[in-house]
Design a protein around this motif. Structure first.
Motif, PDB file in Angstrom:
ATOM      1  N   THR A 128       0.909  -1.179  -0.031  1.00  0.00           N
ATOM      2  CA  THR A 128      -0.071  -0.026  -0.024  1.00  0.00           C
ATOM      3  C   THR A 128       0.837   1.416   0.050  1.00  0.00           C
ATOM      4  O   THR A 128       0.238   2.271  -0.254  1.00  0.00           O
ATOM      5  CB  THR A 128      -0.746  -0.039   1.334  1.00  0.00           C
ATOM      6  N   ASP A 155       0.706   2.848  -3.304  1.00  0.00           N
ATOM      7  CA  ASP A 155      -0.708   2.688  -3.753  1.00  0.00           C
ATOM      8  C   ASP A 155      -1.506   4.172  -3.799  1.00  0.00           C
ATOM      9  O   ASP A 155      -1.696   4.579  -2.613  1.00  0.00           O
ATOM     10  CB  ASP A 155      -1.529   1.527  -3.248  1.00  0.00           C
ATOM     11  N   ASN A 176      -4.369   4.822  -4.863  1.00  0.00           N
ATOM     12  CA  ASN A 176      -5.582   4.652  -4.504  1.00  0.00           C
ATOM     13  C   ASN A 176      -5.935   3.597  -3.351  1.00  0.00           C
ATOM     14  O   ASN A 176      -6.623   2.661  -3.276  1.00  0.00           O
ATOM     15  CB  ASN A 176      -6.198   3.893  -5.744  1.00  0.00           C
ATOM     16  N   GLY A 222      -7.528   4.035  -0.666  1.00  0.00           N
ATOM     17  CA  GLY A 222      -8.798   3.880  -0.269  1.00  0.00           C
ATOM     18  C   GLY A 222      -9.363   2.667  -0.543  1.00  0.00           C
ATOM     19  O   GLY A 222     -10.406   2.141   0.157  1.00  0.00           O
ATOM     20  N   ARG A 223      -9.041   1.995  -1.770  1.00  0.00           N
ATOM     21  CA  ARG A 223      -9.865   0.800  -2.028  1.00  0.00           C
ATOM     22  C   ARG A 223      -9.611  -0.526  -1.143  1.00  0.00           C
ATOM     23  O   ARG A 223     -10.641  -1.288  -1.211  1.00  0.00           O
ATOM     24  CB  ARG A 223      -9.127   0.262  -3.537  1.00  0.00           C
ATOM     25  N   TYR A 224      -8.514  -0.371  -0.384  1.00  0.00           N
ATOM     26  CA  TYR A 224      -8.525  -1.431   0.620  1.00  0.00           C
ATOM     27  C   TYR A 224      -9.693  -1.200   1.929  1.00  0.00           C
ATOM     28  O   TYR A 224      -9.909  -2.143   2.744  1.00  0.00           O
ATOM     29  CB  TYR A 224      -7.143  -1.423   1.330  1.00  0.00           C
ATOM     30  N   LYS A 225     -10.041   0.061   2.153  1.00  0.00           N
ATOM     31  CA  LYS A 225     -10.448   0.332   3.455  1.00  0.00           C
ATOM     32  C   LYS A 225     -12.234  -0.584   3.288  1.00  0.00           C
ATOM     33  O   LYS A 225     -12.863  -0.213   2.321  1.00  0.00           O
ATOM     34  CB  LYS A 225     -11.016   1.806   3.504  1.00  0.00           C
ATOM     35  N   ARG A 241     -12.648  -3.627   3.189  1.00  0.00           N
ATOM     36  CA  ARG A 241     -12.680  -4.628   1.976  1.00  0.00           C
ATOM     37  C   ARG A 241     -12.163  -5.961   2.709  1.00  0.00           C
ATOM     38  O   ARG A 241     -11.354  -5.924   3.531  1.00  0.00           O
ATOM     39  CB  ARG A 241     -12.130  -4.190   0.807  1.00  0.00           C
ATOM     40  N   ILE A 268      -7.414  -8.317  -2.757  1.00  0.00           N
ATOM     41  CA  ILE A 268      -8.753  -7.732  -2.209  1.00  0.00           C
ATOM     42  C   ILE A 268      -9.772  -8.700  -3.194  1.00  0.00           C
ATOM     43  O   ILE A 268      -9.771  -9.066  -4.177  1.00  0.00           O
ATOM     44  CB  ILE A 268      -9.267  -6.172  -2.952  1.00  0.00           C
ATOM     45  N   PRO A 323     -13.175  -9.673  -4.913  1.00  0.00           N
ATOM     46  CA  PRO A 323     -14.182  -9.032  -5.543  1.00  0.00           C
ATOM     47  C   PRO A 323     -15.567  -9.069  -4.945  1.00  0.00           C
ATOM     48  O   PRO A 323     -15.882  -9.746  -4.258  1.00  0.00           O
ATOM     49  CB  PRO A 323     -14.056  -9.679  -6.933  1.00  0.00           C
ATOM     50  N   GLU A 324     -16.151  -7.673  -5.142  1.00  0.00           N
ATOM     51  CA  GLU A 324     -17.470  -7.703  -4.740  1.00  0.00           C
ATOM     52  C   GLU A 324     -18.321  -8.623  -5.454  1.00  0.00           C
ATOM     53  O   GLU A 324     -18.311  -9.217  -6.612  1.00  0.00           O
ATOM     54  CB  GLU A 324     -18.049  -6.281  -5.154  1.00  0.00           C
TER      55      GLU A 324
END
Length: 456
Positions: free
Chosen positions: A417, A420, A422, A424-427, A429, A444, A446-447
């Motif tokens: 991180t 990285d 971006n 915030g994409r880990y928050k 998740r 991460i 996937p949704e």
């Protein structure tokens, strides 16, 4: 106002108006501060302004004394320029202020040693000093406060939330603490835990404050101290104070928090690395139940303190497993005596027990717990960990304990991180961990996609 050598601050206890004690000469010729030590069995202290020339005694106020400590130490101070002073209860670090009449001749004076009540809770003459504390309010609060019984099985259940694979040791620790809390006069509790790194000794000390507060409603302070850091003379003085003219004189010691809250837990790590002075000083504290400070400040009462002491000294676990309860203590004490070179000191510790090597599954649970906690610091939730990575993390834990596991995960999070843009994409998740301990990969999850109806 000016005070003569006949004006004195006088005290009495529990409305005993016959046995009064003069403590301070108010003109300051004999000092304006007085310490009283070892007061037992008293509920209240009354303060009076007595003039022995006029034979008058004026009630100033009263202080409720703590009832949950065996002896009470007080410091009474008077400041002529303020026409008042303070009372410090050393055991609780509470400070009460009081004021003395500016014009005592204008008040309703009473003869010294009169049989009439000197303190009145009702109908106090106008202009006379008020009580330092509202006794009715104190009684109301004391009635609300209920002593809750701590049952060993309940305490053990709370501790097992954080400690795995040590059920027998947790059961014994819970029994020792529960029994001491039920004593009419609790004593300082000392428990020494033996065992290799990473089996849960330190975690017990960390888990105790929260567990006891939950079960008793009493807030416990917590202090973790690595004894290998207290080697030099100055650092040792942080335990027991510095004598006059020495560096650190009158500086607060590690035990100072006990004055403000007597309910404390001290986790002392690696007792085998302590110096001889730490050994002897601690054993004196455990024997007497108080800390006698070298700077001559008031003693610190340890009657509500729990000491959890850890040691990595190897114990013959085969002999330990086969021994009786009494013999198990002897095995641990003999082990400590050989390591520290002071059999007479080790013999003063009565509560000794050993932690076993962790079962395979228990160690898996512990490593998982540390990984989950570390990821939560970065607002990530662990979904799955590669089994081969788990094996490597368990080896890391066996060598370096919890710190080794956390460091490995933290390094992986940093590598994934730190650059990285971006981040915030880990928050919030869910993530999986894979790879090996030298290169942990964080992925991460996937949704979840909306499920399509059959045949669509």
């Amino acid at each position: 106002m000016r005070y003569s050598d006949k004006d004195c601050i006088v005290i009495g206890f529990d409305e005993d108006r016959v046995h009064l004690t003069s403590v301070i000469l108010m003109n300051g010729k004999s000092g304006l501060k007085k310490m009283l030590q070892g007061i037992r069995g008293k509920k209240e202290m009354e303060i009076y302004h007595v003039n022995f020339a006029d034979k008058t005694c004026i009630d100033v106020g009263c202080v409720s004394l703590p009832q949950d400590v065996p002896t009470v130490d007080l410091i009474i101070e008077f400041k002529p320029e303020e026409a008042g002073g303070s009372v410090t209860i050393c055991n609780t670090n509470q400070v009460w202020s009081y004021m003395v009449q500016e014009n005592p001749q204008e008040t309703e004076n009473r003869p010294v040693n009169s049989a009439e009540p000197l303190l009145q809770t009702q109908g106090t003459p106008a202009g006379s000093a008020k009580s330092i504390v509202d006794k009715d309010k104190v009684r109301e609060l004391e009635q609300k406060k209920q002593t809750k019984t701590v049952w060993p099985d309940e305490l053990a259940a709370e501790l097992k939330r954080d400690i795995y694979g040590q059920d027998e040791a947790i059961k014994k620790i819970s029994e020792l603490i529960s029994a001491n809390l039920r004593r009419k006069k609790p004593e300082v509790e000392v428990i020494v835990l033996f065992g290799p790194t990473g089996v849960g000794k330190t975690e017990v000390g960390k888990a105790l404050p929260g567990a006891l507060e939950k079960l008793t409603g009493q807030a416990y302070g917590f202090h973790q101290i690595a004894l290998n850091e207290f080697i030099g003379e100055h650092s040792v003085n942080r335990f027991f104070g510095s004598p006059p003219s020495y560096v650190g004189y009158k500086d607060p010691t590690v035990f100072e928090p006990v004055r403000s809250n007597p309910y404390q837990i001290f986790l002392l790590d690696e007792i085998e690395k302590a110096t001889d002075r730490i050994y002897t000083g601690l054993m004196e504290c455990f024997s007497s139940g108080v800390v006698h400070l070298a700077d001559n400040s008031p003693d610190i009462d340890l009657s509500h303190v729990i000491f959890v002491i850890t040691s990595n000294i190897p114990v013959d676990m085969k002999a330990y497993e086969e021994a009786s309860a009494f013999r198990k203590k002897e095995i641990c004490r003999n082990t400590l005596a050989k390591a520290c070179g002071h059999p007479e000191i080790a013999g003063k510790i009565t509560n000794c027990l050993a932690f076993r090597e962790l079962p395979v599954d228990a160690l898996t649970d512990i490593v998982s717990k540390f990984v989950v906690e570390e990821l939560q610091n970065y607002e990530m939730e662990l979904e799955h960990m590669d089994e081969e990575l788990m094996v490597q993390l368990k080896e890391q834990h066996s060598n370096y304990g919890a710190r080794g596991v956390r460091d490995a995960v933290r390094e992986a999070i940093t590598a994934a991180t730190v650059y990285d843009r971006n981040i915030g994409r880990y928050k919030g998740r869910r993530v999986t961990l894979s790879g090996d301990i030298e290169n942990i990969v964080i992925t991460i999850v996937p949704e979840e996609e909306t499920a399509l109806p059959a045949g669509a």
